[in-house]
Each structure stands twice: as structure tokens, then as C-alpha cells.
Design an enzyme around this catalytic site. Structure first.
Site, PDB file in Angstrom:
ATOM      1  N   HIS A   1      44.559 -94.191 -14.670  1.00 52.19           N
ATOM      2  CA  HIS A   1      43.266 -93.564 -14.968  1.00 52.19           C
ATOM      3  C   HIS A   1      42.630 -94.233 -16.192  1.00 52.19           C
ATOM      4  O   HIS A   1      42.921 -93.853 -17.317  1.00 52.19           O
ATOM      5  CB  HIS A   1      43.443 -92.062 -15.228  1.00 52.19           C
ATOM      6  CG  HIS A   1      43.777 -91.296 -13.996  1.00 52.19           C
ATOM      7  ND1 HIS A   1      42.829 -90.922 -13.076  1.00 52.19           N
ATOM      8  CD2 HIS A   1      44.952 -90.859 -13.507  1.00 52.19           C
ATOM      9  CE1 HIS A   1      43.413 -90.281 -12.075  1.00 52.19           C
ATOM     10  NE2 HIS A   1      44.701 -90.227 -12.320  1.00 52.19           N
TER      11      HIS A   1
ATOM     12  N   CYS B   1      43.282 -95.111  -8.891  1.00 65.97           N
ATOM     13  CA  CYS B   1      44.389 -94.245  -8.471  1.00 65.97           C
ATOM     14  C   CYS B   1      44.433 -94.098  -6.952  1.00 65.97           C
ATOM     15  O   CYS B   1      44.777 -95.056  -6.271  1.00 65.97           O
ATOM     16  CB  CYS B   1      44.332 -92.902  -9.200  1.00 65.97           C
ATOM     17  SG  CYS B   1      45.976 -92.151  -9.349  1.00 65.97           S
TER      18      CYS B   1
ATOM     19  N   GLU C   1      39.746 -93.891 -17.214  1.00 66.47           N
ATOM     20  CA  GLU C   1      38.801 -92.986 -17.877  1.00 66.47           C
ATOM     21  C   GLU C   1      39.518 -92.054 -18.848  1.00 66.47           C
ATOM     22  O   GLU C   1      38.891 -91.358 -19.626  1.00 66.47           O
ATOM     23  CB  GLU C   1      38.011 -92.177 -16.838  1.00 66.47           C
ATOM     24  CG  GLU C   1      38.745 -91.004 -16.226  1.00 66.47           C
ATOM     25  CD  GLU C   1      39.774 -91.381 -15.171  1.00 66.47           C
ATOM     26  OE1 GLU C   1      40.392 -90.449 -14.636  1.00 66.47           O
ATOM     27  OE2 GLU C   1      39.976 -92.577 -14.892  1.00 66.47           O
TER      28      GLU C   1
END
Length: 203
Positions: A178, A95, A180
Site C-alpha cells: 500500500h 495490492c 498510500e
């Protein structure tokens, strides 16, 4: 080396430049047997180079965070020094980290007319043709022409507006979303697997 007890696979130690890192990024690394050293986003490049040179750090992750990447000039300078320094180290950006790596490479960033927000942003992996449904929260994007002019290779495209969602360069790869946080049917955490494989291979 320093940094606490080695975990299983303890040869992997990752420095995380913290621009506002989500704790889940750290968990993704730890779950893959990495020791994680969280450092300030403006940690001097010389300190990082010394860590790499001593074998204390095998890779660097540049985290997500808020704001305009153009305003984080200290971190951009650190990344530029690492990318061109005497000791090369794999660098993974997420990001804001993706935008900072692009700027360190020599690309431009710009403010999007409409930011990418939410958990249903479609991204195309241009090499495999696979589409990922990703979580995004950012208002800036990397300018493709300047990125390619600086030697970056676009790897991911945002399907809603064709903006750059990932790139690679020598020693570097990054994504604008993202990995994650994987709300969709495709689990983007494979990017963390790839980073760890890269660490094991020495970049």
C-alpha cells in the site's frame, strides 16, 4: 471532457476501478492534480476504452480490495481487454489490483501459507537496491515463474519470503503493498509521482 471542473494540471483524469479502494488512494491522486473518476470494478472494458478514446481518461488505477484475485474474473477480463485493446492507457495496480493485473497478463496467483499483514513489511526495489518498509494486508501472491513467462518484469521483492511485490509490463506497473500508507522511513508515495509522470508522458 466530462468529470467536473478540471483541477490544476486538469489534463490528468484517472479512472479508478474500485475493488474496495482506500480513500487515501484517491487523495494521493487528487493532491497531484488528477481528476478522479471512481468506477465499479466490473465496468465494461468497452466503456473504459470509449473514455480513453475521447480523451476523458489518461490512466487507470486498479485499487486494493479483499479476497481471492482468482474470483474477480470480470475485472481480470476488463484489464486484459484494456492491456490488448486498440487504445493503450497506463495502468497502475495496488495490492489486489497488482494481483488482478498479473492474472490479466497471464500469470498465476496462489494463497500464501502466511499472509502479509501489518505496517513493517520489508520490500526491495530490485533496480535501485533500496529497501522500503511497507504496509501490507493480503493473503495471496503472484507466481513469479508464470509472471515472467507472460512477459512481466519483477521490480520489487518481499524480503521476508522472496515473493513478488511489484512488476512491470508494457503499459502496466503495480505493487503488492500500500504506497498510500507509508509508516516507514521511506515514503512509497513516490509511486504516485511516477504514475502521474507516466500520464503526462502518454504512457
Amino acid at each position: 471532457g466530462a468529470g467536473g471542473n478540471p483541477r490544476e494540471g486538469g489534463g490528468r483524469s484517472v479512472a479508478v476501478l474500485d475493488c474496495g479502494a482506500k480513500s487515501n488512494i484517491l487523495r494521493q491522486l487528487v493532491s497531484r492534480g488528477c481528476r478522479v473518476r471512481v468506477l465499479p470494478h466490473d465496468e465494461p472494458a468497452s466503456v473504459l476504452e470509449e473514455m480513453v478514446g475521447r480523451g476523458e481518461v489518461q490512466g487507470v488505477l486498479v485499487s486494493n480490495g479483499p479476497g481471492d484475485p482468482g474470483a474477480v474474473s470480470g475485472t481480470i477480463s476488463v484489464l486484459r481487454a484494456l492491456m490488448h485493446g486498440p487504445v493503450r492507457v497506463p495502468i497502475f495496480g495496488i495490492c489486489l489490483g497488482h494481483q488482478l493485473l498479473a492474472r490479466a497478463l497471464g500469470a498465476e496467483t496462489y494463497k500464501l501459507p502466511f499472509g502479509h499483514r501489518g505496517a513493517n513489511q520489508p520490500v526491495l526495489d530490485v533496480r535501485t537496491g533500496e529497501v522500503f518498509i511497507t504496509s501490507q494486508n493480503h493473503g495471496f501472491a503472484v507466481d513469479r515463474a508464470s509472471l515472467e513467462g507472460a512477459g512481466g518484469v519483477v521490480t520489487h521483492i518481499h524480503l521476508n519470503d522472496s515473493t513478488v511485490a511489484g512488476f512491470e509490463a508494457e503499459g502496466v506497473f503495480s505493487v503488492q503493498y500500500h504506497p498510500e500508507a507509508s509508516p516507514g522511513p521511506h515514503d512509497s508515495s513516490a509511486l504516485f509521482d511516477r504514475f502521474v509522470e507516466w500520464l503526462d508522458a502518454g504512457g
